[in-house]
Design a protein around this motif. Structure first.
Motif, PDB file in Angstrom:
ATOM      1  N   ILE A  87       0.839  -1.195   0.000  1.00 21.39           N
ATOM      2  CA  ILE A  87       0.000   0.000   0.000  1.00 21.39           C
ATOM      3  C   ILE A  87       0.875   1.247   0.000  1.00 21.39           C
ATOM      4  O   ILE A  87       1.737   1.407   0.875  1.00 21.39           O
ATOM      5  CB  ILE A  87      -0.932   0.010   1.222  1.00 21.39           C
ATOM      6  N   ALA A  88       0.674   2.091  -0.979  1.00 20.82           N
ATOM      7  CA  ALA A  88       1.378   3.370  -1.022  1.00 20.82           C
ATOM      8  C   ALA A  88       0.666   4.338  -0.080  1.00 20.82           C
ATOM      9  O   ALA A  88      -0.532   4.592  -0.226  1.00 20.82           O
ATOM     10  CB  ALA A  88       1.382   3.917  -2.455  1.00 20.82           C
ATOM     11  N   LEU A  89       1.391   4.841   0.912  1.00 23.14           N
ATOM     12  CA  LEU A  89       0.806   5.725   1.915  1.00 23.14           C
ATOM     13  C   LEU A  89       0.752   7.157   1.403  1.00 23.14           C
ATOM     14  O   LEU A  89       1.704   7.644   0.794  1.00 23.14           O
ATOM     15  CB  LEU A  89       1.624   5.647   3.210  1.00 23.14           C
ATOM     16  N   LYS A  90      -0.346   7.820   1.670  1.00 25.85           N
ATOM     17  CA  LYS A  90      -0.568   9.175   1.156  1.00 25.85           C
ATOM     18  C   LYS A  90      -0.446  10.186   2.291  1.00 25.85           C
ATOM     19  O   LYS A  90      -1.338  10.284   3.144  1.00 25.85           O
ATOM     20  CB  LYS A  90      -1.971   9.257   0.531  1.00 25.85           C
ATOM     21  N   PRO A  91       0.639  10.951   2.327  1.00 24.77           N
ATOM     22  CA  PRO A  91       0.866  11.882   3.446  1.00 24.77           C
ATOM     23  C   PRO A  91      -0.206  12.953   3.591  1.00 24.77           C
ATOM     24  O   PRO A  91      -0.494  13.392   4.686  1.00 24.77           O
ATOM     25  CB  PRO A  91       2.227  12.508   3.112  1.00 24.77           C
ATOM     26  N   GLY A  92      -0.820  13.390   2.490  1.00 23.79           N
ATOM     27  CA  GLY A  92      -1.739  14.519   2.557  1.00 23.79           C
ATOM     28  C   GLY A  92      -3.169  14.172   2.882  1.00 23.79           C
ATOM     29  O   GLY A  92      -4.042  15.033   2.806  1.00 23.79           O
ATOM     30  N   VAL A  93      -3.444  12.928   3.299  1.00 21.23           N
ATOM     31  CA  VAL A  93      -4.829  12.512   3.487  1.00 21.23           C
ATOM     32  C   VAL A  93      -5.503  13.256   4.634  1.00 21.23           C
ATOM     33  O   VAL A  93      -6.715  13.407   4.666  1.00 21.23           O
ATOM     34  CB  VAL A  93      -4.905  10.982   3.700  1.00 21.23           C
ATOM     35  N   LEU A  94      -4.723  13.755   5.604  1.00 19.38           N
ATOM     36  CA  LEU A  94      -5.266  14.565   6.696  1.00 19.38           C
ATOM     37  C   LEU A  94      -4.841  16.026   6.581  1.00 19.38           C
ATOM     38  O   LEU A  94      -4.869  16.759   7.556  1.00 19.38           O
ATOM     39  CB  LEU A  94      -4.790  14.019   8.048  1.00 19.38           C
ATOM     40  N   GLY A  95      -4.429  16.419   5.400  1.00 20.68           N
ATOM     41  CA  GLY A  95      -3.997  17.796   5.214  1.00 20.68           C
ATOM     42  C   GLY A  95      -2.611  18.031   5.785  1.00 20.68           C
ATOM     43  O   GLY A  95      -1.779  17.130   5.865  1.00 20.68           O
ATOM     44  N   VAL A 144      -5.696   3.342   5.812  1.00 22.50           N
ATOM     45  CA  VAL A 144      -4.407   2.863   6.319  1.00 22.50           C
ATOM     46  C   VAL A 144      -3.443   4.033   6.491  1.00 22.50           C
ATOM     47  O   VAL A 144      -2.697   4.101   7.476  1.00 22.50           O
ATOM     48  CB  VAL A 144      -3.827   1.797   5.371  1.00 22.50           C
ATOM     49  N   SER A 145      -3.445   4.964   5.557  1.00 21.23           N
ATOM     50  CA  SER A 145      -2.580   6.135   5.668  1.00 21.23           C
ATOM     51  C   SER A 145      -2.908   6.951   6.910  1.00 21.23           C
ATOM     52  O   SER A 145      -2.011   7.414   7.631  1.00 21.23           O
ATOM     53  CB  SER A 145      -2.719   7.017   4.422  1.00 21.23           C
ATOM     54  N   VAL A 146      -4.198   7.128   7.186  1.00 18.69           N
ATOM     55  CA  VAL A 146      -4.616   7.860   8.385  1.00 18.69           C
ATOM     56  C   VAL A 146      -4.130   7.126   9.638  1.00 18.69           C
ATOM     57  O   VAL A 146      -3.587   7.739  10.569  1.00 18.69           O
ATOM     58  CB  VAL A 146      -6.149   8.018   8.417  1.00 18.69           C
ATOM     59  N   HIS A 147      -4.308   5.803   9.660  1.00 16.32           N
ATOM     60  CA  HIS A 147      -3.885   5.019  10.818  1.00 16.32           C
ATOM     61  C   HIS A 147      -2.384   5.150  11.061  1.00 16.32           C
ATOM     62  O   HIS A 147      -1.950   5.360  12.197  1.00 16.32           O
ATOM     63  CB  HIS A 147      -4.246   3.548  10.598  1.00 16.32           C
TER      64      HIS A 147
END
Length: 275
Positions: A87-95, A144-147
Protein backbone atom coordinates in the motif's frame (compact mmCIF):
# COMPACT_ATOMS: atom_id res chain seq x y z
CA UNK A 1 -19.00 -1.47 -15.21
CA UNK A 2 -16.70 -2.39 -12.37
CA UNK A 3 -13.35 -0.61 -12.43
CA UNK A 4 -10.61 -3.13 -11.64
CA UNK A 5 -7.70 -2.40 -9.35
CA UNK A 6 -4.92 -0.78 -11.32
CA UNK A 7 -7.07 -0.09 -14.38
CA UNK A 8 -6.01 3.58 -14.63
CA UNK A 9 -2.98 5.58 -13.49
CA UNK A 10 -5.25 7.69 -11.24
CA UNK A 11 -7.17 5.09 -9.25
CA UNK A 12 -6.55 1.84 -7.45
CA UNK A 13 -2.79 1.63 -7.80
CA UNK A 14 -2.05 2.70 -4.24
CA UNK A 15 -3.38 -0.58 -2.85
CA UNK A 16 -2.04 -3.56 -4.79
CA UNK A 17 -1.89 -7.34 -4.34
CA UNK A 18 1.73 -8.21 -3.67
CA UNK A 19 2.32 -10.17 -6.87
CA UNK A 20 1.19 -7.15 -8.92
CA UNK A 21 3.03 -4.59 -6.81
CA UNK A 22 6.35 -6.34 -7.44
CA UNK A 23 6.11 -5.51 -11.16
CA UNK A 24 4.08 -2.29 -11.10
CA UNK A 25 6.40 0.44 -12.33
CA UNK A 26 3.90 3.22 -11.62
CA UNK A 27 3.68 2.29 -7.92
CA UNK A 28 7.45 2.10 -7.72
CA UNK A 29 7.75 5.62 -9.14
CA UNK A 30 5.53 7.22 -6.49
CA UNK A 31 7.08 9.37 -3.80
CA UNK A 32 6.75 8.66 -0.09
CA UNK A 33 6.34 5.40 1.79
CA UNK A 34 5.00 1.90 1.17
CA UNK A 35 3.40 -0.46 3.66
CA UNK A 36 4.24 -4.12 3.04
CA UNK A 37 1.82 -6.73 4.45
CA UNK A 38 2.74 -10.34 3.59
CA UNK A 39 0.06 -12.96 4.25
CA UNK A 40 0.17 -16.74 4.50
CA UNK A 41 3.69 -18.13 4.26
CA UNK A 42 5.03 -15.38 2.01
CA UNK A 43 8.35 -13.81 3.01
CA UNK A 44 9.13 -10.48 1.36
CA UNK A 45 12.61 -9.04 1.11
CA UNK A 46 13.33 -5.36 0.61
CA UNK A 47 16.58 -3.49 0.09
CA UNK A 48 17.63 0.04 -0.69
CA UNK A 49 19.69 2.98 0.48
CA UNK A 50 19.28 5.96 2.75
CA UNK A 51 22.23 7.71 1.19
CA UNK A 52 25.28 7.14 -1.00
CA UNK A 53 26.98 4.99 1.64
CA UNK A 54 24.07 3.63 3.66
CA UNK A 55 22.25 0.48 2.54
CA UNK A 56 19.35 -1.20 4.32
CA UNK A 57 17.61 -4.54 3.95
CA UNK A 58 14.92 -6.38 5.92
CA UNK A 59 12.80 -9.51 5.60
CA UNK A 60 9.07 -9.39 6.40
CA UNK A 61 6.72 -12.30 7.06
CA UNK A 62 3.33 -12.61 8.77
CA UNK A 63 2.28 -11.50 11.28
CA UNK A 64 4.70 -8.58 10.83
CA UNK A 65 4.29 -5.63 8.46
CA UNK A 66 6.88 -3.08 7.36
CA UNK A 67 7.14 0.52 6.24
CA UNK A 68 9.74 1.15 3.55
CA UNK A 69 10.66 4.00 1.21
CA UNK A 70 8.92 3.78 -2.15
CA UNK A 71 12.25 3.53 -3.96
CA UNK A 72 13.29 0.37 -2.10
CA UNK A 73 13.48 -2.84 -4.11
CA UNK A 74 10.89 -5.41 -3.08
CA UNK A 75 10.66 -9.09 -3.98
CA UNK A 76 9.36 -12.39 -2.63
CA UNK A 77 11.83 -14.82 -1.10
CA UNK A 78 11.53 -18.33 -2.62
CA UNK A 79 7.85 -17.81 -3.50
CA UNK A 80 6.54 -17.90 -7.05
CA UNK A 81 3.06 -16.79 -6.02
CA UNK A 82 3.48 -14.23 -3.21
CA UNK A 83 0.43 -13.33 -1.14
CA UNK A 84 -0.22 -10.07 0.62
CA UNK A 85 -0.59 -6.37 -0.06
CA UNK A 86 1.58 -3.37 -0.78
CA UNK A 87 0.00 0.00 0.00
CA UNK A 88 1.38 3.37 -1.02
CA UNK A 89 0.81 5.72 1.92
CA UNK A 90 -0.57 9.18 1.16
CA UNK A 91 0.87 11.88 3.45
CA UNK A 92 -1.74 14.52 2.56
CA UNK A 93 -4.83 12.51 3.49
CA UNK A 94 -5.27 14.56 6.70
CA UNK A 95 -4.00 17.80 5.21
CA UNK A 96 -1.05 19.64 6.70
CA UNK A 97 -1.28 17.66 9.96
CA UNK A 98 -0.46 14.38 8.28
CA UNK A 99 2.16 16.00 6.06
CA UNK A 100 4.08 16.83 9.23
CA UNK A 101 3.23 13.51 10.87
CA UNK A 102 4.69 11.47 8.02
CA UNK A 103 8.03 13.23 8.42
CA UNK A 104 8.64 11.23 11.61
CA UNK A 105 7.13 7.88 10.57
CA UNK A 106 10.07 5.46 10.85
CA UNK A 107 11.35 4.15 7.51
CA UNK A 108 12.71 0.63 7.29
CA UNK A 109 10.63 -0.36 10.32
CA UNK A 110 9.13 -3.82 10.87
CA UNK A 111 6.42 -4.24 13.46
CA UNK A 112 3.25 -6.06 14.39
CA UNK A 113 -0.04 -4.18 14.14
CA UNK A 114 -3.36 -6.04 14.62
CA UNK A 115 -5.39 -3.36 12.83
CA UNK A 116 -3.24 -3.56 9.69
CA UNK A 117 -3.36 -7.38 9.77
CA UNK A 118 -7.17 -7.21 9.93
CA UNK A 119 -7.21 -4.73 7.05
CA UNK A 120 -5.09 -7.08 4.95
CA UNK A 121 -7.41 -9.97 5.77
CA UNK A 122 -10.44 -7.93 4.69
CA UNK A 123 -8.72 -6.87 1.47
CA UNK A 124 -7.85 -10.48 0.66
CA UNK A 125 -11.40 -11.66 1.29
CA UNK A 126 -12.87 -8.93 -0.93
CA UNK A 127 -10.28 -9.57 -3.63
CA UNK A 128 -10.92 -13.32 -3.73
CA UNK A 129 -14.67 -12.67 -3.95
CA UNK A 130 -14.10 -10.14 -6.76
CA UNK A 131 -15.81 -7.45 -4.67
CA UNK A 132 -13.08 -4.79 -4.60
CA UNK A 133 -12.72 -2.15 -7.28
CA UNK A 134 -10.38 0.82 -7.72
CA UNK A 135 -12.45 3.19 -5.56
CA UNK A 136 -12.63 0.65 -2.73
CA UNK A 137 -8.88 0.01 -2.95
CA UNK A 138 -8.17 3.73 -2.73
CA UNK A 139 -10.48 4.02 0.29
CA UNK A 140 -8.55 1.26 2.06
CA UNK A 141 -5.26 2.99 1.23
CA UNK A 142 -6.58 6.26 2.68
CA UNK A 143 -7.76 4.60 5.90
CA UNK A 144 -4.41 2.86 6.32
CA UNK A 145 -2.58 6.14 5.67
CA UNK A 146 -4.62 7.86 8.39
CA UNK A 147 -3.89 5.02 10.82
CA UNK A 148 -0.14 5.12 10.15
CA UNK A 149 -0.04 8.92 10.46
CA UNK A 150 -1.90 8.91 13.77
CA UNK A 151 -0.24 5.80 15.23
CA UNK A 152 3.37 6.34 14.23
CA UNK A 153 3.75 9.97 13.28
CA UNK A 154 1.10 12.33 14.66
CA UNK A 155 2.62 14.55 17.37
CA UNK A 156 5.09 11.75 18.03
CA UNK A 157 7.65 14.05 19.59
CA UNK A 158 5.25 15.80 21.94
CA UNK A 159 5.05 14.90 25.60
CA UNK A 160 1.63 14.57 27.21
CA UNK A 161 1.27 16.95 30.19
CA UNK A 162 2.62 15.40 33.40
CA UNK A 163 4.02 12.46 31.45
CA UNK A 164 7.79 12.34 30.87
CA UNK A 165 7.45 9.82 28.02
CA UNK A 166 6.71 11.34 24.62
CA UNK A 167 4.63 9.52 22.02
CA UNK A 168 7.82 9.02 20.05
CA UNK A 169 9.39 7.27 23.04
CA UNK A 170 6.33 5.05 23.46
CA UNK A 171 6.43 4.17 19.77
CA UNK A 172 10.11 3.27 20.12
CA UNK A 173 9.29 0.99 23.05
CA UNK A 174 6.40 -0.63 21.19
CA UNK A 175 8.58 -1.25 18.13
CA UNK A 176 11.30 -2.86 20.27
CA UNK A 177 8.80 -5.15 21.99
CA UNK A 178 7.29 -6.25 18.69
CA UNK A 179 10.70 -6.80 17.10
CA UNK A 180 11.90 -8.90 20.04
CA UNK A 181 8.60 -10.52 21.00
CA UNK A 182 10.09 -14.03 20.87
CA UNK A 183 12.88 -13.09 23.28
CA UNK A 184 13.19 -12.31 26.98
CA UNK A 185 12.46 -8.60 27.41
CA UNK A 186 13.58 -6.88 30.60
CA UNK A 187 12.29 -3.59 31.98
CA UNK A 188 15.89 -2.38 32.03
CA UNK A 189 16.18 -2.94 28.27
CA UNK A 190 13.12 -0.76 27.65
CA UNK A 191 14.41 1.90 30.04
CA UNK A 192 17.69 2.16 28.09
CA UNK A 193 15.71 3.00 24.93
CA UNK A 194 14.49 6.22 26.52
CA UNK A 195 17.60 6.95 28.62
CA UNK A 196 15.96 6.37 32.00
CA UNK A 197 16.66 4.20 35.02
CA UNK A 198 14.53 1.06 35.30
CA UNK A 199 12.63 2.35 38.34
CA UNK A 200 11.92 5.80 36.86
CA UNK A 201 10.91 4.21 33.55
CA UNK A 202 8.49 1.77 35.23
CA UNK A 203 6.73 4.66 36.99
CA UNK A 204 6.68 6.85 33.89
CA UNK A 205 5.41 4.03 31.65
CA UNK A 206 2.53 3.21 34.01
CA UNK A 207 1.64 6.90 34.23
CA UNK A 208 1.60 7.21 30.44
CA UNK A 209 -0.22 3.96 29.62
CA UNK A 210 -1.96 2.86 32.80
CA UNK A 211 -0.13 -0.48 32.60
CA UNK A 212 3.16 -1.61 34.22
CA UNK A 213 5.78 -2.42 31.56
CA UNK A 214 6.03 -6.13 32.45
CA UNK A 215 2.23 -6.52 32.09
CA UNK A 216 2.32 -4.58 28.81
CA UNK A 217 4.89 -7.04 27.40
CA UNK A 218 2.81 -10.01 28.54
CA UNK A 219 -0.35 -8.62 26.95
CA UNK A 220 1.51 -7.95 23.71
CA UNK A 221 2.67 -11.58 23.71
CA UNK A 222 -0.93 -12.72 24.11
CA UNK A 223 -2.10 -10.42 21.29
CA UNK A 224 0.69 -11.69 19.06
CA UNK A 225 -0.29 -15.30 19.79
CA UNK A 226 -3.95 -14.52 19.03
CA UNK A 227 -2.94 -13.10 15.67
CA UNK A 228 -0.94 -16.22 14.80
CA UNK A 229 -3.73 -18.53 15.94
CA UNK A 230 -6.19 -16.67 13.71
CA UNK A 231 -4.06 -16.31 10.59
CA UNK A 232 -1.76 -19.31 10.45
CA UNK A 233 -1.69 -23.00 11.35
CA UNK A 234 1.69 -23.71 13.02
CA UNK A 235 1.77 -26.14 15.97
CA UNK A 236 0.69 -24.58 19.25
CA UNK A 237 4.15 -25.09 20.71
CA UNK A 238 5.59 -22.98 17.89
CA UNK A 239 3.00 -20.26 18.46
CA UNK A 240 3.98 -20.07 22.11
CA UNK A 241 7.69 -19.98 21.33
CA UNK A 242 7.32 -17.27 18.67
CA UNK A 243 5.26 -15.20 21.13
CA UNK A 244 8.04 -15.46 23.72
CA UNK A 245 6.60 -17.91 26.24
CA UNK A 246 9.14 -20.16 27.95
CA UNK A 247 7.15 -23.40 27.82
CA UNK A 248 3.90 -24.66 26.33
CA UNK A 249 2.41 -24.89 29.83
CA UNK A 250 3.35 -21.28 30.56
CA UNK A 251 1.84 -20.21 27.24
CA UNK A 252 -1.42 -22.03 27.96
CA UNK A 253 -1.70 -20.66 31.51
CA UNK A 254 -1.03 -17.03 30.54
CA UNK A 255 -3.20 -17.16 27.42
CA UNK A 256 -6.11 -18.63 29.41
CA UNK A 257 -5.65 -16.04 32.17
CA UNK A 258 -6.10 -13.09 29.79
CA UNK A 259 -8.52 -14.52 27.20
CA UNK A 260 -10.59 -16.98 29.20
CA UNK A 261 -9.85 -19.88 26.84
CA UNK A 262 -6.88 -22.08 26.00
CA UNK A 263 -4.90 -21.50 22.79
CA UNK A 264 -6.35 -24.70 21.32
CA UNK A 265 -9.93 -23.65 22.09
CA UNK A 266 -9.27 -20.17 20.70
CA UNK A 267 -7.97 -21.62 17.42
CA UNK A 268 -10.90 -24.03 17.10
CA UNK A 269 -13.40 -21.24 17.79
CA UNK A 270 -11.79 -19.04 15.16
CA UNK A 271 -11.89 -21.84 12.60
CA UNK A 272 -15.57 -22.42 13.37
CA UNK A 273 -16.37 -18.75 12.89
CA UNK A 274 -14.28 -18.57 9.72
CA UNK A 275 -16.01 -21.56 8.17
Amino acid sequence: MKQEIGSTPQHGLRCQPMNIAFTDSWLNSMQGLRLVIPTGCTVAGTAGGDGPEISRSILISAPFVAIIPVGAQLAAVADNNPAGWVIALKPGVLGQVSQLAFDVVPRWSRFWNPFLREAAGTLTTLHHADLIDAACADAFADVVSVHVALRYGHCAGAAVPDMPLTRQMLTRIEAFVHEHIAETILVGQLAVLVHMSASNFARAFKTATGTPPHLYVTLERVKFARTMLCQQTPPLVDVGARAGFRTQQHFTEVFHRYTGVTPRAYRLAHRTVGS
